[in-house]
Scaffold this active site. Structure first.
Site, short mmCIF file in Angstrom:
data_model
loop_
_atom_site.label_atom_id
_atom_site.label_comp_id
_atom_site.label_asym_id
_atom_site.label_seq_id
_atom_site.Cartn_x
_atom_site.Cartn_y
_atom_site.Cartn_z
N ASP A 30 42.47 19.94 37.51
CA ASP A 30 43.19 19.50 36.31
C ASP A 30 44.53 18.90 36.74
O ASP A 30 45.22 19.43 37.61
CB ASP A 30 43.40 20.68 35.35
CG ASP A 30 43.78 20.21 33.96
OD1 ASP A 30 42.97 20.37 33.03
OD2 ASP A 30 44.90 19.66 33.80
N HIS A 46 27.78 11.49 29.04
CA HIS A 46 28.74 11.77 27.97
C HIS A 46 28.13 12.69 26.92
O HIS A 46 27.10 12.40 26.33
CB HIS A 46 29.22 10.48 27.28
CG HIS A 46 30.26 10.78 26.24
ND1 HIS A 46 31.61 10.81 26.52
CD2 HIS A 46 30.13 11.13 24.93
CE1 HIS A 46 32.26 11.14 25.43
NE2 HIS A 46 31.39 11.34 24.45
N ASN A 85 37.66 23.99 25.02
CA ASN A 85 38.28 23.75 23.72
C ASN A 85 37.41 22.75 22.96
O ASN A 85 37.00 21.73 23.51
CB ASN A 85 39.70 23.21 23.91
CG ASN A 85 40.59 24.21 24.63
OD1 ASN A 85 40.53 25.40 24.37
ND2 ASN A 85 41.39 23.72 25.57
N GLY A 91 42.46 22.48 20.23
CA GLY A 91 43.27 21.78 21.22
C GLY A 91 42.49 20.88 22.16
O GLY A 91 42.96 20.56 23.25
N HIS A 96 35.15 14.56 25.73
CA HIS A 96 33.98 14.57 26.64
C HIS A 96 33.88 16.01 27.10
O HIS A 96 34.86 16.57 27.63
CB HIS A 96 34.23 13.60 27.81
CG HIS A 96 33.14 13.53 28.86
ND1 HIS A 96 32.58 12.33 29.27
CD2 HIS A 96 32.56 14.50 29.62
CE1 HIS A 96 31.67 12.57 30.21
NE2 HIS A 96 31.65 13.87 30.45
N HIS A 98 33.93 19.42 28.63
CA HIS A 98 34.46 19.89 29.90
C HIS A 98 34.74 21.38 29.81
O HIS A 98 35.11 21.89 28.75
CB HIS A 98 35.73 19.13 30.30
CG HIS A 98 36.81 19.11 29.25
ND1 HIS A 98 36.74 18.29 28.16
CD2 HIS A 98 37.95 19.81 29.14
CE1 HIS A 98 37.81 18.48 27.40
NE2 HIS A 98 38.57 19.42 27.98
P1 AMP Z 1 41.47 19.74 26.67
O1 AMP Z 1 42.90 19.56 26.20
O2 AMP Z 1 40.93 21.13 26.52
O3 AMP Z 1 40.58 18.69 26.05
O4 AMP Z 1 41.47 19.50 28.23
C1 AMP Z 1 41.70 18.25 28.80
C2 AMP Z 1 42.28 18.49 30.15
O5 AMP Z 1 42.18 17.31 30.90
C3 AMP Z 1 43.77 18.88 30.13
O6 AMP Z 1 43.93 20.17 30.73
C4 AMP Z 1 44.43 17.77 30.95
O7 AMP Z 1 45.49 18.25 31.75
C5 AMP Z 1 43.28 17.25 31.78
N1 AMP Z 1 43.40 15.87 32.21
C6 AMP Z 1 43.76 14.79 31.48
N2 AMP Z 1 43.73 13.68 32.22
C7 AMP Z 1 43.32 14.06 33.46
C8 AMP Z 1 43.09 13.36 34.69
N3 AMP Z 1 43.26 12.03 34.81
N4 AMP Z 1 42.70 14.08 35.77
C9 AMP Z 1 42.53 15.41 35.68
N5 AMP Z 1 42.72 16.12 34.55
C10 AMP Z 1 43.12 15.46 33.46
ZN ZN Z 2 32.66 10.52 28.25
#
Ligand code: AMP
Ligand code: ZN
Length: 112
Positions: A30, A46, A85, A91, A96, A98
């Protein structure tokens, strides 16, 4: 999917700090870590969120959990939290699917 950040990361169009990869799944650190260990595991295909898991893509989600168990075992991480989330109020900022894997410190419960 066009204009999806994690689809672009999965395709290698945007760089990431890779932890694990196979033909179906990518795990990467992250960018804004919330714990000493904080990586994300995504399907390359996706899927919008946990709310879009169905009988068809469930084997892929099961594979993701197998990968999480494998990575944590290989890295000697015995205690960790898996979070996904889903939706605005929870949040979710990237639409996508994850799974956050967090470890390396005490994690409060209930979460905020
Ligand atoms: P969420 O807010 O639960 O949707 O999680 C999205 C996560 O993606 C957050 O913890 C961000 O810090 C992380 N994130 C966003 N952009 C990137 C990126 N380019 N590389 C790695 N992590 C990312
Ligand atoms: Zn996607």
């Amino acid at each position: 999917m066009a204009d999806c950040l994690f689809c672009k990361i999965a395709a290698g169009e945007i760089p990431s700090s890779k932890v694990y990869e196979d033909d179906q799944v990518l795990a990467f650190k992250d960018i804004d870590p919330q714990a000493p260990v904080h990586f994300l595991v995504i399907p390359k295909q996706h899927i919008d969120s946990c709310a879009a898991i169905d009988a068809q893509n469930a084997p892929l989600v099961a594979h993701i959990f197998e990968v999480i168990a494998r990575i944590t075992k290989e890295e000697g991480i015995e205690s960790f939290r898996v979070v996904s989330n889903t939706g605005e109020q929870a949040g979710q900022s990237v639409k996508h699917l994850h799974f956050h894997v967090l470890a390396g410190r005490s994690l409060a419960w209930p979460p905020g």
